[in-house]
Design a protein around this motif. Structure first.
Motif, short mmCIF file in Angstrom:
data_model
loop_
_atom_site.label_atom_id
_atom_site.label_comp_id
_atom_site.label_asym_id
_atom_site.label_seq_id
_atom_site.Cartn_x
_atom_site.Cartn_y
_atom_site.Cartn_z
N LEU A 198 0.81 -1.27 0.07
CA LEU A 198 0.02 0.18 0.17
C LEU A 198 0.88 1.11 -0.03
N ARG A 227 -0.01 -6.57 -6.68
CA ARG A 227 -1.03 -6.02 -5.55
C ARG A 227 -0.33 -5.17 -5.18
N HIS A 229 -1.35 -0.94 -4.35
CA HIS A 229 -2.33 -0.21 -4.51
C HIS A 229 -2.11 1.11 -3.66
N ALA A 254 -8.15 -2.96 -0.80
CA ALA A 254 -6.99 -3.38 -1.29
C ALA A 254 -6.84 -5.10 -0.69
#
Length: 256
Positions: A198, A227, A229, A254
């Protein structure tokens, strides 16, 4: 200072949003230029500051009873206002408990303690329910607050990640208030092998391609599985209601 104060200037966005949620928006006479919550606040209230600077004459022209500041980064602003004879209250919340304390302190300062108590109780209840459900259990998460140098997530961000059941890869650094104490190396992230990355680069647009192109990062599960975000800074990097609501929603989306 009259009690409760009738004319409040807020130099950070979380106090603005909190006072609106408490129904005390009519007391606000000036806001930070970064205030965007609730929508329309920038048109409703005069903007008098950035984050580390403020237009002192403009603040004084508003004849505030109280000015709300945040952290040592606004210490010089607070000192200037104190020299002008203005009452200043400085917050310094860096974790969830501090956010709840900030809300309840604002309730006390504006004589709406019950509303503040109810608001914090609603946030606490959601977090308790989330911790019990732990929808992201087993996931390892790396939160990047800045890219050059790489800085891991601050306290409340780490706590929100772990409330989902996930593990913050650098939770041991989250209590460090100063960003310089949360600087990490690319090798540390490779070793941590997060499942999800993230990123929220303090208002700068996140560029996933810059993350994926870092040497050796192709082996990180989050990169290999795409992955990565972005979470917008206004909803996660201000220690207030935004992080507890829209910020937490973005984390959950997410990690789903």
């Amino acid at each position: 200072m009259p009690f409760p104060p009738e004319r409040i200037v807020c130099l950070t966005e979380e106090t603005v949003e909190t006072l609106y949620l408490l129904g005390q928006q009519d007391r606000i006479v000036g806001v930070s230029g970064y205030a965007v919550r609730p929508p329309g606040v920038r048109q409703q209230k005069p903007r008098v500051s950035a984050f580390t600077s403020a237009d002192i004459p403009k603040v004084m022209a508003l004849k505030p009873d109280l000015v709300l500041t945040f952290s040592d980064l606004q210490a010089d602003i607070a000192a200037a206002l104190l020299r002008e004879g203005v009452a200043v209250y400085g917050f310094n919340q860096r974790g969830l408990a501090g956010i709840f304390d900030m809300i309840q302190t604002l309730g006390a300062l504006t004589a709406c303690e019950e509303q503040a108590k109810a608001l914090t109780a609603s946030y606490r209840a959601r977090l308790d329910h989330l911790r019990a459900a732990a929808p992201a259990r087993g996931l390892k998460v790396y939160f990047e607050e800045w890219d050059e140098p790489m800085i891991s997530g601050i306290g409340w961000v780490s706590e929100l990640i772990e409330a989902t059941g996930a593990t913050d890869s650098f939770a041991h650094l989250a209590r460090e208030q100063a960003a310089k104490n949360r600087i990490i190396t690319p090798e540390q992230v490779i070793k941590a092998a997060p499942d999800v990355i993230l990123a929220s680069w303090c208002g700068k647009k996140v560029r996933p391609e810059r993350i994926t192109s870092r040497p050796g990062w192709g082996a990180i599960p989050a990169v290999a599985n795409q992955r990565i975000h972005e979470i917008k800074s206004p909803i996660i990097l201000q220690p207030g209601p935004a992080a507890l609501t829209d910020g937490l929603d973005a984390i959950l989306a997410a990690l789903a």
